[in-house]
Design an enzyme around this catalytic site. Structure first.
Site, PDB file in Angstrom:
ATOM      1  N   TYR A 114     -16.296 -18.746  -8.281  1.00 13.80           N
ATOM      2  CA  TYR A 114     -16.899 -19.326  -7.085  1.00 13.80           C
ATOM      3  C   TYR A 114     -17.541 -20.665  -7.436  1.00 13.80           C
ATOM      4  O   TYR A 114     -18.267 -20.775  -8.425  1.00 13.80           O
ATOM      5  CB  TYR A 114     -17.977 -18.376  -6.534  1.00 13.80           C
ATOM      6  CG  TYR A 114     -18.780 -18.975  -5.399  1.00 13.80           C
ATOM      7  CD1 TYR A 114     -18.350 -18.861  -4.085  1.00 13.80           C
ATOM      8  CD2 TYR A 114     -19.958 -19.678  -5.652  1.00 13.80           C
ATOM      9  CE1 TYR A 114     -19.072 -19.433  -3.057  1.00 13.80           C
ATOM     10  CE2 TYR A 114     -20.681 -20.255  -4.616  1.00 13.80           C
ATOM     11  CZ  TYR A 114     -20.229 -20.130  -3.322  1.00 13.80           C
ATOM     12  OH  TYR A 114     -20.936 -20.702  -2.298  1.00 13.80           O
ATOM     13  N   GLU A 159     -17.240 -25.770  -0.371  1.00 15.41           N
ATOM     14  CA  GLU A 159     -17.135 -24.527  -1.123  1.00 15.41           C
ATOM     15  C   GLU A 159     -15.692 -24.268  -1.513  1.00 15.41           C
ATOM     16  O   GLU A 159     -14.784 -24.421  -0.695  1.00 15.41           O
ATOM     17  CB  GLU A 159     -17.655 -23.388  -0.234  1.00 15.41           C
ATOM     18  CG  GLU A 159     -17.960 -22.109  -0.940  1.00 15.41           C
ATOM     19  CD  GLU A 159     -18.586 -21.089   0.016  1.00 15.41           C
ATOM     20  OE1 GLU A 159     -19.800 -20.857  -0.092  1.00 15.41           O
ATOM     21  OE2 GLU A 159     -17.873 -20.540   0.870  1.00 15.41           O
TER      22      GLU A 159
END
Lengths: 379, 289
Positions: free
Chosen positions: A101, A189
């Site tokens: 992530y 993101e």
């Protein structure tokens, strides 16, 4: 302003982030054609402004172009959390070894963009954050200098041991910084950032939100707005310079200022009613805004009574009263209206309203309890 | 006494010849604020309303008038540089009313302002008022009254509503401060709570918050540890719907959902008395100030 995944991908790829080439389809035919061109198994992904697409059935693996077509026909038009899917993204399915992530967000507390990086990526990243926060590395970045090379390397080293992968990830960290700052983002993101069995590091999914305050000086970003991705009444309100959010209740609310608008909705609930909307007419009111506000609210058949709560400061209460008068001349309003106003030019406002047979209240609690009672009678 | 502004405040208005700047400069002067100068590049040498000298730069305004505070009404594209100009010229208290300043700009403004030893209030805020002494910004003066309750708020008109209840019931205010609701702001709840705690003219504090972020929770922790004066709090947005959320970063960074319920619990845990309605301020503050 939230971007679709395919739009966010474009911005990241422009900054150099390695991603699979894919295509956007608005019809099953187009989805099939893209899958055929890619010539391998694909993933068909719903393009909507919300998380949890996968869990809602909006992301499907297709082994053949025919299967891609089938999935696309089911996903296009699907409703996910109240939003209708208009388009799908078709991208090659990846062989995945690891999922990490990488997020970059504008942080209120440090007043800087902050990287959040974790080797434990994927859909359960919030669970990771809640239960094992030590698995997430945070790094605030000084915008004057940007992400320095050693910082990018440090972040990459928390993800991989193998140096070629570390180098590739460090480059992606830098590219994410470029995409974030060049586009006035408030959030960017990559989840997941994957490695493949042949050692490639790739971004599989992308999310970007743009700071609304950038849009005036960045027409190139403003034109990425997709009106079809939003509630039509909210789009109409924005065009009229109003901030509007539709809710499920039956008491329509017209208020000046976001804080007072929320407090008004809370008070409607306090007196046993349910607000039908959040509506902020903003600071400098002109009568036309009020006309538009009434038009939008009365187009919702669930609304049984309407409350105006205006505390005049910059907003002139006589402008609001004139707006109500004009609206009632232009189109019929079938439900009762309760007006509370106080502040700038209040006397003139009261006179205007009395001229059309309406009374203005001065107290917020009195006005709210009255409108709740009227809505209940009509329901 | 009061916080941030008082009778000694000598104000320069940046953007005084603009529509909003001109309107509010007049309102502030009528209230009694000591407006000593205006700044609009290209309009130096003019007089505003026949009496306030206008300069090309803030540095000129300070040199000629001794201005010690600034308020900014320039459009969003120029707001960040207006703040930095004021800080560079030596102004120590800068209020930015402008709405719509890009957040990326603010990430550069804040370190700069701090390096100059200045305090910024805002952007996107209504300013502040010390009733009977000075008003800087756009809060209507007629709803306020001098007294001993300090008020700090994230919103504009909700502030007016609560102040109106106080004044109507004979409870005056030491200073009312609107900190603004943007993601990056110069002065937060904690800065104001600290100032009110240290201000001998303030006996009780009212704090008006909203859903989103964790500023109110942090303020509550500060109250529990450092504030001995009674504090009354309100959170707007109890009925606001949970937004459709994009991405995970927001939840990870704050570790919180930012709901009204969570914030009100934080208030109660810190000994802050929570208002359910704006009018409750009268009963909860009454007798404390």
């Amino acid at each position: 302003m939230n971007l679709h995944e395919y739009q966010a991908r474009d911005l990241l790829m422009k900054a150099g982030v390695p991603m699979f080439e894919g295509g956007v389809a608005a019809t099953p035919d187009e989805a099939e054609a893209i899958a055929r061109k890619l010539g391998r198994a694909v993933v068909v992904k719903a393009q909507v402004h919300t998380g949890g697409r996968g869990k809602a059935g909006g992301v499907k693996l297709a082994a053949t172009p025919a299967e891609a077509r089938e999935h696309a026909s089911r996903i296009i038009g699907m409703n996910i959390k109240g939003l209708t899917v208009e388009k799908v993204l078709v991208v090659p399915a990846a062989d995945i070894s690891t999922e990490a992530y990488v997020g970059l967000i504008m942080d209120r507390e440090t007043q800087r963009p902050v990287y959040m990086v974790s080797a434990a990526g994927g859909v359960d990243i919030e669970e990771v954050a809640a239960t094992t926060p030590e698995k997430i590395t945070r790094l605030p970045v000084d915008p004057v200098y940007g992400l320095l090379p050693h910082q990018a390397l440090g972040l990459a080293l928390t993800l991989y041991q193998d140096y070629p992968k570390v180098k590739a990830a460090a480059r992606i960290m830098q590219q994410l910084w470029t995409a974030f700052t060049a586009n006035g983002a408030s959030l960017a993101e990559i989840n997941p950032l994957v490695t493949t069995p042949d050692g490639e590091v790739l971004a599989l999914d992308a999310k970007i939100s743009i700071d609304d305050n950038e849009l005036d000086r960045r027409p190139d970003l403003a034109q990425l707005r997709d009106d079809s991705a939003e509630e039509p009444s909210e789009v109409a309100a924005r065009a009229a310079g109003l901030t509007f959010i539709k809710l499920d209740g039956n008491v329509g609310c017209v208020v000046n200022g976001a804080g007072l608008a929320m407090a008004t909705m809370d008070l409607v609930k306090y007196y046993g009613g349910e607000p039908a909307n959040f509506l902020d007419i903003g600071g400098s009111s002109n009568p036309e805004k009020v006309v538009n506000a009434l038009r939008i609210i009365t187009s919702d058949p669930a609304v049984k009574a309407i409350l105006f709560n205006i505390f005049g400061g910059i907003t002139r209460t006589d402008d609001v009263a004139n707006g109500i008068k004009t609206a009632l001349e232009q189109f019929p309003v079938q439900v009762p209206i309760v007006v509370r106003l106080t502040g700038t030019n209040e006397k003139e406002a009261v006179r205007i309203l009395e001229g059309i047979g309406m009374t203005a209240l001065g107290d917020m609690d009195e006005a709210v309890s009255r409108v709740v009672a009227l809505a209940r009678e009509a329901a | 006494m009061s916080i941030f502004i008082d009778r000694s405040t000598q104000l320069v208005v940046q953007g005084i010849t603009g529509r909003d700047g001109g309107f509010h400069a007049k309102q502030m002067m009528e209230y009694g604020t000591n407006v000593v100068a205006g700044v609009t590049p290209g309009k130096g040498g003019q007089k505003f309303e026949g009496k306030v000298p206008v300069f090309h730069t803030v540095a000129d305004a300070i040199r000629e008038t001794g201005a010690n505070a600034s308020v900014i009404y320039v459009p969003p594209a120029g707001a960040a540089s207006a703040v930095m100009e004021a800080a560079d010229a030596g102004i120590k208290f800068i209020v930015c009313i402008t709405e719509g300043v890009p957040v990326m700009d603010m990430t550069r403004v804040m370190p700069y302002v701090r390096s100059k030893g200045a305090r910024l209030l805002g952007p996107n805020c209504p300013g502040l008022i010390t009733p009977g002494e000075s008003k800087v910004g756009i809060i209507p003066g007629n709803i306020c009254a001098p007294g001993r309750v300090g008020l700090v708020s994230r919103s504009g008109t909700l502030t007016y509503e609560v102040v109106h209840h106080l004044t109507k019931n004979g409870i005056g205010q030491s200073t009312c401060v609107g900190i603004g609701g943007d993601p990056i702001i110069g002065t937060n709840f904690i800065d104001c709570l600290r100032a009110f705690q240290d201000d001998p003219a303030t006996d009780a504090i009212v704090m008006l918050g909203e859903i989103g972020g964790t500023d109110e929770q942090q303020a509550a922790e500060f109250v529990a540890e450092h504030v001995t004066k009674p504090v009354v709090g309100f959170i707007a947005g109890q009925t606001a719907p949970k937004g459709r959320r994009m991405g995970h970063a927001g939840a990870i960074i704050s570790g919180s959902s930012g709901t009204a319920e969570e914030k009100m619990q934080a208030f109660e845990a810190a000994g802050i008395r929570v208002m359910k309605r704006p009018v409750d301020v009268v009963e909860l503050v009454g007798g404390k100030a």
